[in-house]
Design an enzyme around this catalytic site. Structure first.
Site, PDB file in Angstrom:
ATOM      1  N   ILE A   1       0.905  -1.272   0.102  1.00  9.70           N
ATOM      2  CA  ILE A   1       0.098  -0.090   0.057  1.00  9.70           C
ATOM      3  C   ILE A   1       0.771   1.275  -0.006  1.00  9.70           C
ATOM      4  CG2 ILE A   1      -1.906  -1.012   0.922  1.00  9.70           C
ATOM      5  CD1 ILE A   1      -1.054   0.355   3.774  1.00  9.70           C
TER       6      ILE A   1
ATOM      7  N   CYS B   1      -2.326 -12.212  -0.020  1.00  8.90           N
ATOM      8  CA  CYS B   1      -1.237 -11.161   0.193  1.00  8.90           C
ATOM      9  C   CYS B   1      -0.817 -11.293   1.501  1.00  8.90           C
ATOM     10  CB  CYS B   1      -1.468  -9.943  -0.180  1.00  8.90           C
ATOM     11  SG  CYS B   1      -3.163  -9.191   0.408  1.00  8.90           S
ATOM     12  N   SER B   2      -0.581 -10.073   2.240  1.00 10.35           N
ATOM     13  CA  SER B   2      -0.447 -10.127   3.683  1.00 10.35           C
ATOM     14  C   SER B   2      -1.465 -10.446   4.831  1.00 10.35           C
ATOM     15  CB  SER B   2       0.398  -8.889   4.115  1.00 10.35           C
ATOM     16  OG  SER B   2       1.680  -8.859   3.368  1.00 10.35           O
TER      17      SER B   2
ATOM     18  N   ARG C   1      -4.585  -6.124  -1.923  1.00  5.04           N
ATOM     19  CA  ARG C   1      -3.983  -6.831  -3.204  1.00  5.04           C
ATOM     20  C   ARG C   1      -4.997  -7.928  -3.393  1.00  5.04           C
ATOM     21  NH1 ARG C   1       2.065  -6.397  -1.690  1.00  5.04           N
ATOM     22  NH2 ARG C   1       1.216  -6.217   0.252  1.00  5.04           N
TER      23      ARG C   1
ATOM     24  N   LYS D   1      -9.940  -2.117   4.251  1.00  6.01           N
ATOM     25  CA  LYS D   1     -10.109  -1.180   5.250  1.00  6.01           C
ATOM     26  C   LYS D   1     -10.445   0.091   4.681  1.00  6.01           C
ATOM     27  CE  LYS D   1      -6.369  -1.982   7.686  1.00  6.01           C
ATOM     28  NZ  LYS D   1      -5.595  -1.790   9.089  1.00  6.01           N
TER      29      LYS D   1
ATOM     30  N   ARG E   1      -7.977   3.311   4.609  1.00  6.48           N
ATOM     31  CA  ARG E   1      -7.397   3.591   3.352  1.00  6.48           C
ATOM     32  C   ARG E   1      -7.692   4.904   3.120  1.00  6.48           C
ATOM     33  NH1 ARG E   1      -4.432   0.367   5.181  1.00  6.48           N
ATOM     34  NH2 ARG E   1      -4.289  -1.845   4.427  1.00  6.48           N
TER      35      ARG E   1
END
Lengths: 695, 653
Positions: free
Chosen positions: B363, B423-424, B429, B465, B469
């Protein structure tokens, strides 16, 4: 001439890993294939069992056939048809795989095993047997032939023949002189060389024989007498006297003029011409000069940009060039030049429209840069030139008759690359940008612009073959005219020239719209620019000038597609003309996508409307007589299935389809993309080659 | 002094209250005079607010002050903004004469109006007038520019940075702290959450025919996909967000996995975001599943339950080939995540799976990229080195990576292999990849309503989020959690619509509208980080959905070129040769370009449609008038619908 002997074993080893279906194809019937020749065309050399490369390295999908060199084209004849090739946009003068010799840019012979490579010129020797022939075309195609199973001698011969005939030394060797095809038309263009219908009032026709490069008739300010012209002509470069191009309704005129050679005469003559132009203005408006040589890139600059652009678009490997694509596009400067020409034209338009001043386009010989600018200015100001016939007359008027040196700029004789410059293509690109921004204002499509550009490479027509009207007249009294499109395309294919978006033109609208816009804004303009004699593009951070304000005021109002159309000049709003530059790049094709998908729907609707209009007319004719006969289903309309979807063969390159790859092939493992695909490697699947690649 | 002002305040309040009761039909000019006097009276008040707060009379006086504000606000409410009608629930807060430092036309005198929803400016003496209409939600940051003593013309004022790629500068007169009130009001209303105020979505009184909150029902969407079936089942384990507080309540999991299995898997996935189904291929039954990274850590932990769970997913469609795990991150980032307890699925632990890294950056990289992009497009487009400047922002390169990642997911699914995407944390993503792949695979999501379902499902319900974001109503503009991930996704969708102009039912206007209301805080759709928080704030009952606006009048969002194709998989060409900067979004504020509500091609198509209908009508009329003297019911044209009667002329295609 060609060998049909069984292959020598030594050649076997040269073959790349051969796929089963690639070897199974050589057919005995190849010998019997015959070239389709035009009247006057003769076969010079040919080779059998040649492979035209279609697929990637694997040879998968390659075509077997006969390679023929004639005095007109490189022809490849095969009995096989291409897979997935359901639509063919064929020039009637050429076969699917044919390349006119005039379109050949470079001929490269390659010996893969010896790692040798040579660019072949006319009358050269070749010391190795070629296994491959690469033909770089001027229309951005790159065609590749392989001679694995053709005899080495016949391969060499055909390569040399192609190299020789592609580079004629004398204009008489151009195929147009041999061609005895249809010549239904005289050398005269369609109304193009005459004034465009607007009577300038203060201008009149002049008898000829002043400059060899001027058209037979041209228009000059009325205050200049014939005797003056004769006297003056010697002082101008190439004796090119000022040419009147176009008049605005407000009286301001667009004039193009060569530079004055004699410094002693310069001031006096310059003054004289300017006065004469002022006299021709009903309100005695100012005369401004645009020095194109100073404000625009030179023809050499344009050529250099073009060469780099071709390098980026079709020669560099596709995936490798992705990362730096944008900066490569910038450093090739093509779009920058497109923008410069559009910007210069917009400035001139502001002078004519906003300042009501006459403009003289000044350029050394007045037959290169001024062709681009004068035609763009007219295209922006006058909706007439955005129709098909109008556009053709514009090209005929400002390019062909005004003596643009097509022979030299196209380098048909491959003599001097210094003179070569794709100015006409640059102009077409500028037109495309306008069309991209105002799609409903143009009667023609970008397919039309593309085939118009391609026609330069078919030396059958006199239109784009000579340097000036006189040369054209001397050489080609009965050459064919290019504007008769039926020689090249069937009526059905010509239908693709017409834009379904076009709103039509109406002269009254032009006048009203144009006059209104500038009148209401007139008072805002300062006279700062009147003082400066030359129009120079303003530096970026400069405070908003009157022309900026003019365009901003214009942009804040809704655009009338039938009126003045200022180009949006921000670099972010100019785009690559993908249809032209990427049409042969298989990897860049969007299957069943691209703007053409929407156009397809539009043309279906336009078709419906056309049918309804016909029904309506018919009904109004027969009103009351026999209404039943005219049922809902029109007899003339085919019962096409109501399928609104674009057909399979429509891609972003439509109506062109890349036959065979360019050199930029999509490799799977050696791309930067595969780096992040981890150890798996094979994961990346291309979108459009899924069908052809076997993974 | 203070005392005097406060005395005045009493009087003003009384006057205004009386005013509101009796003189509701005051002539506007008179009204403005009142407002001006109120303004005048209030400005010294504001100067002393700080001083007042120190006093022990703080509470009382503040209450009085607020009352005074409210009274003035109520009277302001009565006059509409210069051109724009107020939204129901929108209230005017302050008006002020101001100078807008337009980057294009220079300093413009005019008036600024601030409501609890927007900032509106109209220039006084330009023709046509320059206006600004900025929802306060789009404001990222408000700064004071210059001081009381700073020299130079128009050097004293406000500098406003917006989330929608523009900056605004206003100049005020230097005398008398003239900007303090407007600064404070702007700061307060642009960042309501930082001041204990509600977001405008909770104040809006807009009414729509359709309730957009009904546009997505997870059960209905699963049923549309043919789920549950004998391989996949619904679990209500997360009914009260016990399993995972950032997931939706209804989850689709493999039939074979028990609730106990799910709990065990949750312990091994970051933030308990276990692999669950997003989409299933109707024919080959390959499934897209999404999750967060496994908690492998430095020591390379393994979890048998997780390994078995992924194997169950692989088997669901009966293929024997490997399960593909798409890790959206670059390889190095995935490795680095081990240090914080995360990581990726190792080869030895997950033998029936192949792991593919998609190289999409995090991000922070995306935020910086868009910031760079903004620098080259606003206010002026970088002219001399446009393309290389664009390249150096890497924005299009990131778009390309996201798109080509999604293409790979779609391609795997098409060829019958199930995939796991993470992703994490699996909310940035991952959401981009699954939703784009679903857009490529399933034409339903390319319809106007289907697209809403896609956003509601993959983005909103799965806990992208949004609050963090975007930073709705939050003053911390430098918050490292902010990132234009959703903007990037919409950009990818736009790229697809450009490449396939007939494949999407919605048009560019919808995408721009979605992005505008991503920031505006006018609708509840994009508020908060996940379902559980949304429930706690009663978003569905207290705010209106963006889809209410869209679905109540769809015409302007419909792409006229749309041609429904049920089974076609769209593979865009993720190449720089086709990816373009979305100029009509990022460069829309520039007056040197034509501002188009509608693309000219769309417009022309609609004109032609109207023309066709006109012809049809005429024909019908003619037929009617023709047939009346004959047998009345012989060729009744009304029986055939216009579309049936239309026949096709040959087209070049």
């Amino acid at each position: 001439m060609f060998s049909v002997k069984p292959l020598k074993p030594t050649f076997k080893s040269y073959l790349p890993p051969v796929q089963a279906d690639a070897t199974s194809h050589p057919q005995p019937t190849i010998n019997k294939l015959e070239a389709k020749l035009l009247a006057g065309e003769i076969v010079v050399n040919e080779a059998n069992f040649v492979r035209k490369c279609i697929g990637a390295d694997s040879g998968h999908g390659d075509l077997w056939g006969k390679l023929i060199c004639t005095n007109f084209k490189i022809s490849f004849i095969t009995q096989e048809t291409l897979r997935q090739q359901k639509f063919q946009y064929v020039n009637q003068l050429l076969g699917v795989h044919d390349i006119p010799l005039a379109c050949v840019g470079q001929v490269v012979a390659v010996n893969g095993t010896k790692g040798k490579r040579k660019v072949l010129r006319s009358n050269q020797k070749l010391k190795f047997s070629p296994t491959e022939l690469l033909v770089h075309c001027k229309d951005f195609r790159i065609v590749r032939f392989r001679f694995d199973e053709a005899g080495p001698e016949s391969a060499k011969k055909v390569c040399l023949a192609i190299a020789h005939y592609a580079q004629p030394s004398d204009p008489q060797l151009l195929f147009g002189f041999e061609y005895v095809g249809e010549r239904p038309h005289g050398p005269h263009g369609p109304s193009g060389d005459q004034a465009n219908g607007v009577d300038p009032g203060a201008a009149r026709g002049r008898p000829p024989s002043l400059s060899a490069h001027l058209p037979e008739y041209f228009v000059v300010p009325a205050s200049l007498a014939d005797s003056d012209l004769k006297q003056f002509s010697g002082f101008f470069t190439a004796q090119r006297l000022p040419l009147w191009c176009w008049n605005h309704q407000n009286g301001s005129a667009l004039v193009r003029m060569a530079s004055i050679r004699d410094p002693a005469q310069h001031r006096k003559l310059d003054q004289r011409i300017c006065n004469a132009v002022t006299m021709s203005h009903p309100k005695r408006g100012d005369v401004l000069k645009a020095d194109l040589d100073r404000s625009l890139p030179s023809i050499q600059d344009v050529q250099a940009a073009f060469v780099r652009l071709r390098q980026i678009c079709v020669i560099e490997p596709f995936e490798e060039s992705e990362e730096k694509w944008l900066s490569s596009m910038e450093s090739c400067r093509w779009l920058e030049y497109v923008r410069a020409f559009l910007k210069q034209s917009a400035e001139v338009v502001y002078m004519l429209e906003g300042e009501q001043a006459s403009v003289i386009l000044q350029e050394d010989e007045g037959r290169d840069l001024s062709c681009v600018v004068s035609s763009l200015v007219q295209l922006i100001l006058d909706a007439h030139f955005r129709s098909l016939t109008g556009f053709q007359s514009l090209v005929q008027k400002e390019w062909v008759m005004a003596g643009h040196r097509f022979l030299d700029r196209c380098n048909h004789l491959k003599k001097s690359s210094k003179e070569e410059s794709p100015l006409f293509l640059l102009f077409l690109d500028c037109v495309w940008q306008l069309m991209d921004q105002y799609p409903s204002a143009f009667q023609f499509t970008d397919t039309y612009l593309t085939v118009l550009s391609d026609s330069m490479w078919i030396p059958v027509f006199s239109t784009f073959l000579f340097n000036c009207p006189r040369q054209r007249a001397e050489h080609s009294r009965d050459f064919a005219q290019m504007w008769d499109w039926s020689q090249q395309f069937t009526l059905k294919d010509q239908a693709l020239f017409n834009s379904p978006l076009y709103v039509g033109k109406s002269a009254s609208c032009v006048q009203k719209g144009a006059v209104k816009t500038f009148r209401c804004t007139k008072k805002n303009y300062s006279s700062t620019l009147r003082a400066g004699p030359s129009l120079k593009t303003q530096p970026r951070e400069a405070p908003e000038g009157p022309s900026d304000r003019f365009s901003r005021a214009w942009f804040s109002r809704p655009a009338d597609p039938r009126g003045l159309l200022l180009p949006q000049l921000l670099p972010s709003h100019l785009r690559l003309w993908r249809l032209y530059f990427l049409r042969w790049v298989a990897e860049a094709q969007i299957p069943r996508g691209g703007p053409v998908a929407a156009l397809h729907k539009l043309s279906l609707l336009a078709g419906e409307i056309e049918t309804l209009r016909g029904q309506l007319l018919l009904r109004q004719h027969h009103q009351g007589a026999a209404p039943r006969r005219l049922g809902p289903r029109h007899p003339a309309a085919p019962r096409a299935p109501r399928d609104p979807l674009a057909p399979e063969y429509v891609t972003s390159s439509f109506p062109f389809s890349p036959v065979g790859p360019n050199l930029c092939r999509r490799g799977v493992l050696d791309t930067p993309l595969s780096k992040f695909l981890g150890g798996g490697g094979k994961v990346w699947l291309s979108t459009e080659t899924i069908a052809t690649e076997t993974i | 002094m203070i005392e005097r002002v406060l005395e005045q305040e009493e009087v003003i309040t009384q006057v205004l209250a009386a005013d509101n009761k009796i003189n509701r039909h005051l002539v506007p000019t008179w009204h403005i005079d009142v407002l001006k006097s109120v303004d005048k009276a209030l400005s010294p008040l504001l100067e002393f607010t700080d001083a007042l707060s120190v006093q022990n009379t703080k509470k009382i006086r503040n209450r009085r002050l607020n009352r005074c504000f409210r009274a003035s606000r109520e009277s302001l409410k009565m006059e509409p903004l210069a051109d724009v009608p107020l939204l129901p629930g929108e209230e005017r807060v302050i008006d002020k004469d101001i100078i807008y430092m337009c980057p294009f036309s220079g300093a413009l005198k005019g008036k600024v109006f601030i409501t609890n929803y927007r900032l509106f400016f109209k220039s006084a003496d330009m023709d046509p007038a320059v206006t600004l209409n900025v929802p306060l939600g789009a404001i990222n940051r408000v700064e004071k520019m210059g001081g009381a003593s700073s020299r130079g013309e128009n050097s004293y004022g406000l500098d406003i940075t917006c989330k929608d790629v523009r900056n605004l500068r206003f100049a005020l007169k230097q005398e008398g702290h003239s900007r303090r009130d407007i600064f404070e009001i702007l700061f307060r209303y642009a960042f309501p959450l930082s001041h204990g105020l509600p977001l405008f979505a909770f104040l809006s009184q807009e009414k729509f025919e359709e309730n957009g909150w009904n546009s997505y029902s997870p059960m209905q969407e699963f049923r549309r996909q043919g789920l549950p079936n004998d391989k996949w089942r619904i679990t209500f384990l997360n009914q009260s967000y016990e399993l995972c507080d950032t997931y939706p309540t209804i989850l689709m999991v493999p039939y074979k996995a028990t609730e106990e299995d799910l709990r065990k898997v949750a312990t091994f996935r970051s933030r308990c975001r276990i692999p669950v189904l997003s989409w299933i291929h109707p024919d080959n039954l390959a499934a897209i599943t999404r999750c967060s990274q496994p908690l492998v850590g430095m020591s390379g932990k393994r979890n048998k339950d997780d390994e078995r769970y992924l194997d169950i997913i692989r088997e669901t469609n009966g293929t024997t080939s490997k399960l593909t795990i798409f890790d959206a991150r670059p390889n190095v980032n995935a490795v680095a995540n081990k240090a914080t307890g995360g990581g990726y699925e190792g080869d030895d632990a997950y033998q029936n799976a192949e792991l593919v890294f998609l190289d999409i950056h995090n991000i922070h990289v995306m935020r910086e990229s868009l910031k760079k992009l903004k620098d080259i497009v606003y206010p002026n487009v970088e002219e001399s080195h446009w393309l290389s400047s664009l390249e150096s922002t890497h924005w299009l390169e990131h778009i390309k990576l996201v798109l080509s990642g999604a293409i790979q997911v779609a391609d795997k699914i098409s060829s019958g292999n199930s995939v796991v995407v993470h992703c994490s944390d699996g909310w940035d993503r991952t959401a981009q990849l699954t939703s784009l792949a679903m857009l490529m695979l399933d034409s339903y999501y390319r319809t106007l309503r289907g697209f809403q379902v896609l956003l509601e499902k993959e983005w909103i319900s799965f806990g992208h989020k949004f609050a963090s974001r975007i930073g709705h109503g939050d003053k911390n503009h430098a918050d490292a959690d902010r990132s234009p991930i959703f903007v990037q996704f919409i950009d990818c969708v736009w790229q697809m619509t450009k490449q396939f102009p007939t494949a999407f039912e919605f048009n560019e206007h919808l995408l721009v509208t979605v992005l505008d209301h991503l920031y505006s805080c006018r609708y509840g759709t994009f508020l908060y980080n996940c379902e559980s928080v949304r429930d706690a704030n009663e978003v569905r009952t207290k705010t209106i959905s963006l889809w209410s606006l869209i679905n109540s009048d769809q015409t302007s969002y419909i792409n006229p070129f749309y041609a429904a194709e049920s089974s076609r998989v769209l593979y865009p060409v993720a190449s720089m040769r086709h990816l373009e900067l979305w100029v009509t979004y990022y460069i829309r504020w520039n007056p040197r370009i034509r501002q188009q509500q509608q693309s000219p091609v769309e417009q022309r198509y609609k004109e032609l449609l109207a023309l066709r209908d006109q012809y049809l009508k005429k024909l019908e009329e003619l037929q009617l008038s023709d047939s009346t003297p004959h047998l009345a019911n012989s060729t009744a044209p009304s029986s055939a619908s216009p579309t049936q009667r239309v026949t096709h002329l040959h087209t070049p295609f």
